[in-house]
Design a protein around this motif. Sequence first.
Motif, PDB file in Angstrom:
ATOM      1  N   THR A  76       1.868   6.834  -0.765  1.00 44.73           N
ATOM      2  CA  THR A  76       0.736   6.255  -1.477  1.00 44.73           C
ATOM      3  C   THR A  76       1.098   6.006  -2.942  1.00 44.73           C
ATOM      4  OG1 THR A  76      -0.837   7.363  -0.022  1.00 44.73           O
ATOM      5  CG2 THR A  76      -1.661   6.633  -2.166  1.00 44.73           C
ATOM      6  N   GLY A  77       0.798   4.818  -3.409  1.00 39.80           N
ATOM      7  CA  GLY A  77       1.072   4.478  -4.801  1.00 39.80           C
ATOM      8  C   GLY A  77       2.410   3.831  -5.049  1.00 39.80           C
ATOM      9  N   ASP A  78       3.262   3.756  -4.018  1.00 43.99           N
ATOM     10  CA  ASP A  78       4.557   3.084  -4.163  1.00 43.99           C
ATOM     11  C   ASP A  78       4.363   1.569  -4.228  1.00 43.99           C
ATOM     12  OD1 ASP A  78       5.863   5.491  -4.068  1.00 43.99           O
ATOM     13  OD2 ASP A  78       6.669   5.235  -2.042  1.00 43.99           O
ATOM     14  N   TYR A  79       5.377   0.904  -4.754  1.00 44.01           N
ATOM     15  CA  TYR A  79       5.400  -0.556  -4.796  1.00 44.01           C
ATOM     16  C   TYR A  79       6.558  -1.044  -3.938  1.00 44.01           C
ATOM     17  CZ  TYR A  79       2.250  -0.016  -8.754  1.00 44.01           C
ATOM     18  OH  TYR A  79       1.186   0.331  -9.559  1.00 44.01           O
ATOM     19  N   ILE A 109       3.959  -6.179   5.038  1.00 41.38           N
ATOM     20  CA  ILE A 109       2.831  -6.062   4.107  1.00 41.38           C
ATOM     21  C   ILE A 109       1.764  -5.118   4.670  1.00 41.38           C
ATOM     22  CG2 ILE A 109       0.876  -7.315   3.097  1.00 41.38           C
ATOM     23  CD1 ILE A 109       2.792  -9.787   2.975  1.00 41.38           C
ATOM     24  N   LYS A 114       0.748  -1.413   3.303  1.00 44.68           N
ATOM     25  CA  LYS A 114      -0.628  -1.208   2.830  1.00 44.68           C
ATOM     26  C   LYS A 114      -1.280  -0.026   3.539  1.00 44.68           C
ATOM     27  CE  LYS A 114      -2.597  -5.598   1.222  1.00 44.68           C
ATOM     28  NZ  LYS A 114      -3.606  -6.630   1.572  1.00 44.68           N
ATOM     29  N   ALA A 143       0.608   1.799  -0.078  1.00 47.02           N
ATOM     30  CA  ALA A 143       1.546   1.173  -1.016  1.00 47.02           C
ATOM     31  C   ALA A 143       1.040  -0.195  -1.444  1.00 47.02           C
ATOM     32  CB  ALA A 143       2.918   1.046  -0.374  1.00 47.02           C
ATOM     33  N   TYR A 144       1.700  -0.738  -2.471  1.00 47.09           N
ATOM     34  CA  TYR A 144       1.350  -2.038  -3.023  1.00 47.09           C
ATOM     35  C   TYR A 144       2.506  -3.014  -2.776  1.00 47.09           C
ATOM     36  CZ  TYR A 144      -2.038   0.835  -5.542  1.00 47.09           C
ATOM     37  OH  TYR A 144      -3.032   1.727  -5.868  1.00 47.09           O
ATOM     38  N   VAL A 202       4.625  -6.462  -2.881  1.00 44.97           N
ATOM     39  CA  VAL A 202       4.786  -7.637  -3.732  1.00 44.97           C
ATOM     40  C   VAL A 202       5.741  -8.577  -2.998  1.00 44.97           C
ATOM     41  CG1 VAL A 202       5.535  -8.522  -5.970  1.00 44.97           C
ATOM     42  CG2 VAL A 202       4.501  -6.242  -5.814  1.00 44.97           C
ATOM     43  N   ASN A 261      -3.660 -11.182   0.462  1.00 40.83           N
ATOM     44  CA  ASN A 261      -4.219 -10.718  -0.815  1.00 40.83           C
ATOM     45  C   ASN A 261      -3.288  -9.728  -1.518  1.00 40.83           C
ATOM     46  OD1 ASN A 261      -6.177 -10.706  -2.868  1.00 40.83           O
ATOM     47  ND2 ASN A 261      -7.230  -8.932  -1.989  1.00 40.83           N
ATOM     48  N   VAL A 262      -2.008 -10.119  -1.597  1.00 41.36           N
ATOM     49  CA  VAL A 262      -1.024  -9.323  -2.336  1.00 41.36           C
ATOM     50  C   VAL A 262      -0.356 -10.218  -3.378  1.00 41.36           C
ATOM     51  CG1 VAL A 262      -0.617  -7.744  -0.411  1.00 41.36           C
ATOM     52  CG2 VAL A 262       0.840  -9.774  -0.681  1.00 41.36           C
ATOM     53  N   PHE A 293      -1.787  -5.493 -13.187  1.00 39.61           N
ATOM     54  CA  PHE A 293      -0.943  -4.902 -12.151  1.00 39.61           C
ATOM     55  C   PHE A 293      -0.399  -3.576 -12.648  1.00 39.61           C
ATOM     56  CE2 PHE A 293       2.888  -4.820  -9.345  1.00 39.61           C
ATOM     57  CZ  PHE A 293       2.198  -4.826  -8.144  1.00 39.61           C
TER      58      PHE A 293
END
Length: 228
Positions: free
Chosen positions: A63-66, A120, A124, A128-129, A131, A165-166, A219
Motif C-alpha cells: 500500500t502506498g507504492d508507486y 494497473i 490498485k 498502489a498507485y 503510472v 483513471n491513472v 501527485f
Amino acid sequence: MGDSTVKNGKGNGDNDQWGWGSFFEQFFDTTKVSVENHALGGRSSRTFFTEGLWDKVLPGIQTGDYLFIQFGHNDGGPLNTGRARASLKSIGNESETVIMERNGGPETVYTFGHYLRVYIRQAKAKGAYPVVLSPTPSNQWTDGKMNRMTETYTKWAKEVAAQENVPFIDLNDLTAQKCDALGQVKVKELYKDNVHTTRDGALMNGQSVIEGLVALPDFGLQKYIIRK
C-alpha cells in the motif's frame, strides 16, 4: 517495470547501454523513497506477464507504492513464431488463440491494453498507485524531427490510463522534444543504436519522466523529488 529502455541487461552498463530506471533513484530523497527496477530487456506487455515476471513483482507491492509501467518497444512482431512476444494492436477485449512454435501448445494472446489493465488493476487492488508511460522514442527522424509513436503505443497507453483513471506520462514526446532541440547529429551520441541509450541518454529519459511527474496535478510522489 518495462523493457531494456528501463533496464538494459543486468543494469550495469554493459556495452555502454543503460536504461533510465538504473538512475531513477538519483532524482529522489532516498532517505524516504527506495527505487526497485524490475524491468527486463526484450520483454513486451505480454511476455512480462506470460513469463511470470509480474508474478514476482506483484507480491512485493505494498500500500502506498508507486508502480511505473512502460511497454511498447517489443509489442510488435509475430504472435507465435520466433521470439513470439507481440500483443494485439488494440486496447480492446479481443483475443486470439495461437499455436506456439516453440512448444506446439496453444496460447491466448490479448491486446496491449488488456495487459496494461491487468497490471494497473492488480496494483490498485494492493493499494498502489500505477503510472503509465509511453515508450521512449527511437532514434529515427523525419524532416529534422524525431519520430513519435502518436498513432500506436503512445496513443494506446494514454487511452488505457484515461480509462483506468491513472496518471499518464508521455515519455515518448517529452524526450523527443529534447532531441529535436539538440539535433540529429548530437542525439546520435546519446544512442547506441535506434533504441538503446548511453548513460547520458538514459539520464535524459529519466529527466523526462521527472518532468512528467512534476506536471501531474497533486501527485503524492512529487514531494520526494530532489529539485536540481
